[in-house]
Design a protein around this motif. Structure first.
Motif, PDB file in Angstrom:
ATOM      1  N   ILE A  17     -36.824-129.245 -24.870  1.00 12.50           N
ATOM      2  CA  ILE A  17     -37.571-128.650 -25.951  1.00 12.50           C
ATOM      3  C   ILE A  17     -38.685-129.748 -26.358  1.00 12.50           C
ATOM      4  O   ILE A  17     -39.531-130.272 -25.518  1.00 12.50           O
ATOM      5  N   SER A  18     -40.251-129.183 -26.810  1.00 11.58           N
ATOM      6  CA  SER A  18     -41.436-129.399 -27.007  1.00 11.58           C
ATOM      7  C   SER A  18     -40.980-130.999 -27.285  1.00 11.58           C
ATOM      8  O   SER A  18     -42.433-132.329 -26.462  1.00 11.58           O
ATOM      9  N   GLU A  19     -40.506-131.345 -28.218  1.00  9.24           N
ATOM     10  CA  GLU A  19     -40.268-132.340 -28.642  1.00  9.24           C
ATOM     11  C   GLU A  19     -39.854-133.886 -28.634  1.00  9.24           C
ATOM     12  O   GLU A  19     -40.068-135.261 -28.799  1.00  9.24           O
ATOM     13  N   VAL A  20     -38.998-133.574 -27.134  1.00  5.30           N
ATOM     14  CA  VAL A  20     -38.830-134.571 -26.391  1.00  5.30           C
ATOM     15  C   VAL A  20     -39.253-134.096 -24.659  1.00  5.30           C
ATOM     16  O   VAL A  20     -38.793-133.759 -23.857  1.00  5.30           O
ATOM     17  N   HIS A  21     -40.167-135.129 -24.590  1.00  9.90           N
ATOM     18  CA  HIS A  21     -40.529-135.250 -22.735  1.00  9.90           C
ATOM     19  C   HIS A  21     -39.527-135.171 -21.534  1.00  9.90           C
ATOM     20  O   HIS A  21     -38.420-135.911 -22.315  1.00  9.90           O
ATOM     21  N   PHE A  22     -39.109-134.689 -20.980  1.00  4.12           N
ATOM     22  CA  PHE A  22     -37.844-134.504 -19.956  1.00  4.12           C
ATOM     23  C   PHE A  22     -38.412-135.000 -18.637  1.00  4.12           C
ATOM     24  O   PHE A  22     -39.565-134.763 -18.035  1.00  4.12           O
ATOM     25  N   ASP A  23     -37.832-135.472 -17.715  1.00  4.62           N
ATOM     26  CA  ASP A  23     -37.639-136.032 -16.693  1.00  4.62           C
ATOM     27  C   ASP A  23     -37.260-135.175 -15.378  1.00  4.62           C
ATOM     28  O   ASP A  23     -36.009-134.697 -15.281  1.00  4.62           O
ATOM     29  N   PRO A  24     -38.480-134.364 -14.502  1.00  3.65           N
ATOM     30  CA  PRO A  24     -37.706-133.387 -13.672  1.00  3.65           C
ATOM     31  C   PRO A  24     -36.875-133.950 -12.384  1.00  3.65           C
ATOM     32  O   PRO A  24     -35.899-133.327 -12.111  1.00  3.65           O
ATOM     33  N   GLU A  25     -36.723-134.956 -12.381  1.00  4.62           N
ATOM     34  CA  GLU A  25     -35.157-135.722 -11.499  1.00  4.62           C
ATOM     35  C   GLU A  25     -34.522-135.703 -11.995  1.00  4.62           C
ATOM     36  O   GLU A  25     -33.443-134.981 -11.381  1.00  4.62           O
ATOM     37  N   LYS A  26     -34.133-135.849 -13.232  1.00  4.33           N
ATOM     38  CA  LYS A  26     -32.846-136.008 -14.235  1.00  4.33           C
ATOM     39  C   LYS A  26     -32.774-134.598 -14.471  1.00  4.33           C
ATOM     40  O   LYS A  26     -31.683-134.708 -14.284  1.00  4.33           O
ATOM     41  N   LEU A  27     -33.491-133.878 -15.030  1.00  4.48           N
ATOM     42  CA  LEU A  27     -33.537-132.100 -15.432  1.00  4.48           C
ATOM     43  C   LEU A  27     -32.548-132.161 -13.570  1.00  4.48           C
ATOM     44  O   LEU A  27     -31.352-130.924 -13.724  1.00  4.48           O
ATOM     45  N   ALA A  28     -33.422-131.705 -12.779  1.00  7.45           N
ATOM     46  CA  ALA A  28     -32.753-131.104 -11.468  1.00  7.45           C
ATOM     47  C   ALA A  28     -31.200-131.798 -11.292  1.00  7.45           C
ATOM     48  O   ALA A  28     -30.597-130.997 -10.874  1.00  7.45           O
ATOM     49  N   ALA A  29     -31.040-132.973 -11.273  1.00 12.44           N
ATOM     50  CA  ALA A  29     -29.384-133.696 -10.522  1.00 12.44           C
ATOM     51  C   ALA A  29     -28.663-132.693 -12.277  1.00 12.44           C
ATOM     52  O   ALA A  29     -27.341-132.543 -11.531  1.00 12.44           O
ATOM     53  N   PHE A  30     -29.055-132.820 -13.530  1.00 13.61           N
ATOM     54  CA  PHE A  30     -27.633-132.433 -14.410  1.00 13.61           C
ATOM     55  C   PHE A  30     -27.561-131.251 -13.963  1.00 13.61           C
ATOM     56  O   PHE A  30     -26.923-130.435 -13.812  1.00 13.61           O
ATOM     57  N   LEU A  31     -29.355-129.997 -13.957  1.00 10.77           N
ATOM     58  CA  LEU A  31     -28.980-128.721 -13.396  1.00 10.77           C
ATOM     59  C   LEU A  31     -27.818-128.625 -11.700  1.00 10.77           C
ATOM     60  O   LEU A  31     -27.397-127.528 -11.789  1.00 10.77           O
ATOM     61  N   MET A  32     -28.394-129.499 -10.979  1.00 16.22           N
ATOM     62  CA  MET A  32     -27.567-129.311  -9.701  1.00 16.22           C
ATOM     63  C   MET A  32     -26.268-130.074 -10.022  1.00 16.22           C
ATOM     64  O   MET A  32     -24.952-129.092  -9.655  1.00 16.22           O
ATOM     65  N   ASP A  33     -25.226-130.101 -10.565  1.00 18.39           N
ATOM     66  CA  ASP A  33     -24.096-130.852 -11.540  1.00 18.39           C
ATOM     67  C   ASP A  33     -23.715-129.676 -12.167  1.00 18.39           C
ATOM     68  O   ASP A  33     -22.690-128.941 -11.918  1.00 18.39           O
ATOM     69  N   ASP A  34     -24.465-129.090 -12.712  1.00 14.66           N
ATOM     70  CA  ASP A  34     -23.640-127.472 -13.333  1.00 14.66           C
ATOM     71  C   ASP A  34     -23.640-126.243 -12.687  1.00 14.66           C
ATOM     72  O   ASP A  34     -22.600-125.455 -12.719  1.00 14.66           O
ATOM     73  N   LYS A  35     -24.866-126.360 -11.648  1.00 10.03           N
ATOM     74  CA  LYS A  35     -24.485-125.047 -10.373  1.00 10.03           C
ATOM     75  C   LYS A  35     -23.027-124.992 -10.137  1.00 10.03           C
ATOM     76  O   LYS A  35     -21.880-124.767 -10.077  1.00 10.03           O
ATOM     77  N   LYS A  36     -23.133-126.703 -10.124  1.00 15.25           N
ATOM     78  CA  LYS A  36     -21.452-126.744  -8.708  1.00 15.25           C
ATOM     79  C   LYS A  36     -20.948-126.840  -9.451  1.00 15.25           C
ATOM     80  O   LYS A  36     -19.431-126.178  -9.017  1.00 15.25           O
ATOM     81  N   ALA A  37     -20.760-126.670 -11.265  1.00 15.52           N
ATOM     82  CA  ALA A  37     -19.269-126.563 -11.979  1.00 15.52           C
ATOM     83  C   ALA A  37     -19.125-125.431 -12.372  1.00 15.52           C
ATOM     84  O   ALA A  37     -17.972-124.595 -12.912  1.00 15.52           O
ATOM     85  N   ASN A  38     -20.208-124.072 -12.137  1.00 17.67           N
ATOM     86  CA  ASN A  38     -20.553-122.961 -12.799  1.00 17.67           C
ATOM     87  C   ASN A  38     -19.611-122.079 -10.921  1.00 17.67           C
ATOM     88  O   ASN A  38     -20.145-122.178 -10.576  1.00 17.67           O
TER      89      ASN A  38
END
Length: 181
Positions: A17-38
């Motif tokens: 969301i626009s109210e919270v700046h994000f770290d692409p490295e952290k986002l990538a780690a989360f998404l890789m975990d999410d992908k493995k769990a799916n």
């Protein structure tokens, strides 16, 4: 906030969301975990057009309007390219802003539109000017047109968003407006 509501309602893995700046490295780690769990081996993220990477800036384009504002957009594509570099995975980027906003209307959409039209006609026939129809606290009303210049709607991050994990966190809705923000 379209990104937050879409992820909340559709069960998307992460929401930026626009109210919270994000770290692409952290986002990538989360998404890789999410992908493995799916079991289907994919993960999805929604992203606000006004989102910013940590240390980054808002991505804008086009001519400024009468108020000096340009159109927001492009952060999704930039983030997709960054995620591909970080993860080595293929990324499917889809700009869905217009698709999300232009689906077939449901009964609530139709009811609100018809009621707004009827209210607008009554305002005109009464000679009321500089007013617009609105839903306020779940009630139809008319408000001064100047209300639109009073500021930008913001997500209540404390109540509705898990900034550490880039997730919606709607815990209770009592006392909140219909669309949560």
């Amino acid at each position: 906030e379209t990104s937050l509501l879409a992820s909340y309602l559709a069960g998307v893995d992460r929401s930026i969301i626009s109210e919270v700046h994000f770290d692409p490295e952290k986002l990538a780690a989360f998404l890789m975990d999410d992908k493995k769990a799916n079991p289907s081996n994919y993960a999805m993220v929604t992203m606000s057009e006004g989102a910013q990477m940590t240390g980054g800036k808002i991505i804008e384009y086009g001519q400024a309007d009468a108020y000096g504002h340009k159109k927001l957009g492009g952060i999704g594509e930039i983030t997709g390219e960054a995620l591909k570099k970080i993860t080595g995975e293929d990324i499917l980027y889809q700009q869905i802003s217009y698709l999300m906003r232009s689906g077939a209307p449901d009964s609530l959409d139709l009811m609100v539109a018809v009621n707004y039209a009827n209210m607008a006609i009554k305002l005109i026939t009464r000679g009321a000017s500089n007013r617009m129809v609105a839903l306020r606290n779940g009630t139809y009303t008319s408000i001064p047109i100047s209300t639109i210049m009073q500021g930008i709607k913001r997500v209540d991050v404390e109540e509705l968003y898990d900034a550490e994990n880039y997730l919606p966190k709607v815990r209770h809705v009592e006392g909140k407006p219909m669309f949560l923000y």
